[in-house]
Design an enzyme around this catalytic site. Structure first.
Site, PDB file in Angstrom:
ATOM      1  N   ARG A 230       0.844  -1.211   0.000  1.00 15.33           N
ATOM      2  CA  ARG A 230       0.000   0.000   0.000  1.00 15.33           C
ATOM      3  C   ARG A 230       0.874   1.254   0.000  1.00 15.33           C
ATOM      4  NH1 ARG A 230      -5.535  -1.299   2.150  1.00 15.33           N
ATOM      5  NH2 ARG A 230      -5.703   0.752   3.082  1.00 15.33           N
TER       6      ARG A 230
ATOM      7  N   CYS B 210     -14.287   3.396   8.329  1.00 13.97           N
ATOM      8  CA  CYS B 210     -15.308   3.026   7.325  1.00 13.97           C
ATOM      9  C   CYS B 210     -16.263   2.036   7.968  1.00 13.97           C
ATOM     10  CB  CYS B 210     -14.689   2.340   6.121  1.00 13.97           C
ATOM     11  SG  CYS B 210     -13.197   3.036   5.529  1.00 13.97           S
TER      12      CYS B 210
HETATM   13  N1  SAM Z   1      -6.082   6.817   5.258  1.00 14.92           N
HETATM   14  C1  SAM Z   1      -5.960   5.904   4.141  1.00 14.92           C
HETATM   15  C2  SAM Z   1      -6.476   6.587   2.883  1.00 14.92           C
HETATM   16  O1  SAM Z   1      -7.305   7.482   2.970  1.00 14.92           O
HETATM   17  O2  SAM Z   1      -6.062   6.210   1.790  1.00 14.92           O
HETATM   18  C3  SAM Z   1      -6.638   4.589   4.404  1.00 14.92           C
HETATM   19  C4  SAM Z   1      -6.140   3.917   5.657  1.00 14.92           C
HETATM   20  S1  SAM Z   1      -6.732   2.295   5.901  1.00 14.92           S
HETATM   21  C5  SAM Z   1      -8.305   2.540   6.492  1.00 14.92           C
HETATM   22  C6  SAM Z   1      -5.877   1.823   7.350  1.00 14.92           C
HETATM   23  C7  SAM Z   1      -4.384   1.692   7.153  1.00 14.92           C
HETATM   24  O3  SAM Z   1      -3.790   1.537   8.440  1.00 14.92           O
HETATM   25  C8  SAM Z   1      -3.943   0.482   6.345  1.00 14.92           C
HETATM   26  O4  SAM Z   1      -3.217   0.895   5.218  1.00 14.92           O
HETATM   27  C9  SAM Z   1      -3.046  -0.304   7.309  1.00 14.92           C
HETATM   28  O5  SAM Z   1      -1.935  -0.877   6.661  1.00 14.92           O
HETATM   29  C10 SAM Z   1      -2.618   0.789   8.275  1.00 14.92           C
HETATM   30  N2  SAM Z   1      -2.181   0.337   9.616  1.00 14.92           N
HETATM   31  C11 SAM Z   1      -2.655  -0.684  10.347  1.00 14.92           C
HETATM   32  N3  SAM Z   1      -2.012  -0.751  11.533  1.00 14.92           N
HETATM   33  C12 SAM Z   1      -1.121   0.265  11.543  1.00 14.92           C
HETATM   34  C13 SAM Z   1      -0.162   0.729  12.484  1.00 14.92           C
HETATM   35  N4  SAM Z   1       0.001   0.114  13.666  1.00 14.92           N
HETATM   36  N5  SAM Z   1       0.586   1.795  12.176  1.00 14.92           N
HETATM   37  C14 SAM Z   1       0.436   2.431  10.976  1.00 14.92           C
HETATM   38  N6  SAM Z   1      -0.449   2.038  10.039  1.00 14.92           N
HETATM   39  C15 SAM Z   1      -1.224   0.972  10.320  1.00 14.92           C
END
Ligand code: SAM
Length: 414
Positions: A263, A357
């Site tokens: 990502r 979401c």
């Molecule tokens: N804000 C993004 C956008 O608008 O495109 C979407 C974010 S998505 C809902 C959540 C993201 O949190 C994922 O890409 C996931 O890999 C990341 N994530 C999960 N745990 C995390 C952590 N401990 N630290 C940083 N990122 C994390």
């Protein structure tokens, strides 16, 4: 609350712009979510036909106490749905008008030279409800262009520009080669559902971003002034980061974190294409980022969009695959609480937007309230105006002195 009244309340909420259909259905607390969702979605699908039938049969004139949205739900179920299985006194009222309504329906079919109810619907409404009914939202990337130039471009491509939308209904009724300016967000254009811009020059060159309205709200509400230092804690694939950069006018600093390599790679490409500068992208667990590091001493704004169940995503059907097990919900909520609590510990933080979401209270209100209780009184929730765009109409920042306050996303600030 009975089914028909609950459905009418959801329709009224939609009209006021209180939220999307799924949010309102879940918030209604009606016990049979899928039943309510199906009734609301189908009533909306038949809405233009129902309006003609109500007018033709003069139902609202005859029944002055019958609210228009409730009338629509009742007539939908009477003529196109299950035939009013419940409804108490409303059922009796609707049945009194059955003959007139059926006559109107027959007249409409003759007029339109069709034999099936379904054929009365316009093609966009005839398609199955769900994602196919959600307008195509286009965010103008103000780092590369401006709203007026994009409007001119689409006009040259044969689209008719209808101006700024006055209601959510207007957005929903869009069809053909027409588009509107959104009524809440000043840089958001709205096209009919399923308009495809993936091959459009403006998209491939990063002048427009194909981003749903709900996804535009967090950065819009965080509203950092140009020059601010901002953290995007769970950032990939970066739509909200690029929106933040546009609000900052590429002035200031964005610290963006994510743990997912793939990502992050997509995000890098996307930010380059969108002309975003002044950002530091790190593959790092946000929970391990040290708030006392001098690097972050000027961070005043933080966007937190953590992993969630995704139960509110428009492509999903509520109650089916989107329903997480109680264990998963608990695990997600635990992570969300930790990460929100960590986010609030940055010393210069003034404003934070927490978004998901998910439609589950456990991942939203419960997380925010639990963390606020832990934090004592340092931060408080600021409700968000949903009725109109205060920036456009009053020249103030979002959330400031709205006429009518409604909570849409949780925002926590000092
Ligand atoms: N804000 C993004 C956008 O608008 O495109 C979407 C974010 S998505 C809902 C959540 C993201 O949190 C994922 O890409 C996931 O890999 C990341 N994530 C999960 N745990 C995390 C952590 N401990 N630290 C940083 N990122 C994390």
């Amino acid at each position: 609350m009975a089914l028909y009244s609950a459905a009418a309340a959801v329709l009224e909420g939609l009209e006021r712009g209180d939220g999307g259909i799924k949010t309102l259905v879940y918030n209604s607390r009606f016990p049979h979510v899928r039943q309510l969702y199906a009734l609301v979605a189908e009533t909306l699908r038949y809405s233009p036909v129902l309006e003609k039938l109500l007018a033709g049969a003069a139902l609202l004139q005859a029944e002055k106490k019958l609210p228009p949205q409730l009338a629509k739900v009742l007539v939908y179920d009477l003529l196109f749905g299950k035939g009013l299985k419940c409804g108490g006194r409303w059922k009796a009222l609707a049945r009194r008008h059955r003959a007139r309504l059926e006559a109107e329906l027959a007249r409409l079919k003759v007029q339109q030279k069709v034999s099936r109810n379904e054929d009365l619907l316009a093609p966009a409404q005839a398609a199955s409800p769900g994602a196919s009914q959600v307008p195509r939202y286009v965010r103008v990337n103000t780092l590369k262009t401006c709203v007026d130039d994009v409007i001119d471009f689409f006009k040259r491509q044969g689209y008719s520009y209808l101006g700024e939308a006055a209601s959510v209904e207007e957005l929903r009724a869009l069809s053909g080669k027409k588009f509107l300016l959104d009524l809440h967000l000043p840089e958001l254009l709205v096209f009919p559902p399923q308009t495809d811009f993936h091959d459009n020059l403006l998209y491939t060159s990063g002048h427009i971003i194909l981003q749903d309205k709900a996804s535009c709200l967090p950065a819009f509400l965080l509203s950092p002034a140009a020059g601010s230092h901002v953290i995007d804690a769970c950032a990939a694939p970066g739509n909200k980061t690029s929106h933040l950069a546009a609000l900052l006018k590429n002035k200031g600093q964005i610290f963006a974190f994510d743990v997912d390599t793939k990502r992050l790679a997509t995000m890098n490409t996307m930010l380059m294409r969108a002309g975003v500068t002044g950002f530091q992208l790190a593959q790092q667990d946000f929970l391990t980022v040290d708030p006392r590091d001098p690097k972050y001493s000027r961070v005043t704004h933080l966007l937190l969009d953590p992993s969630c169940s995704g139960s509110g995503m428009v492509t999903r059907v509520p109650g089916e695959e989107a329903a997480p097990s109680p264990e998963r919900l608990q695990a997600l909520a635990g992570f969300q609480r930790r990460v929100l609590s960590h986010a609030l510990s940055f010393p210069a933080l003034r404003r934070l937007v927490y978004s998901t979401c998910s439609l589950h209270r456990e991942e939203n209100e419960d997380v925010v309230h639990a963390v606020l209780q832990e934090q004592g009184s340092a931060f408080s929730i600021l409700p968000v105006a949903a009725e109109e765009n205060p920036q456009r109409r009053e020249g103030t920042e979002p959330g400031a002195a709205p006429k009518k306050r409604k909570r849409k996303k949780q925002r926590v600030k000092e």
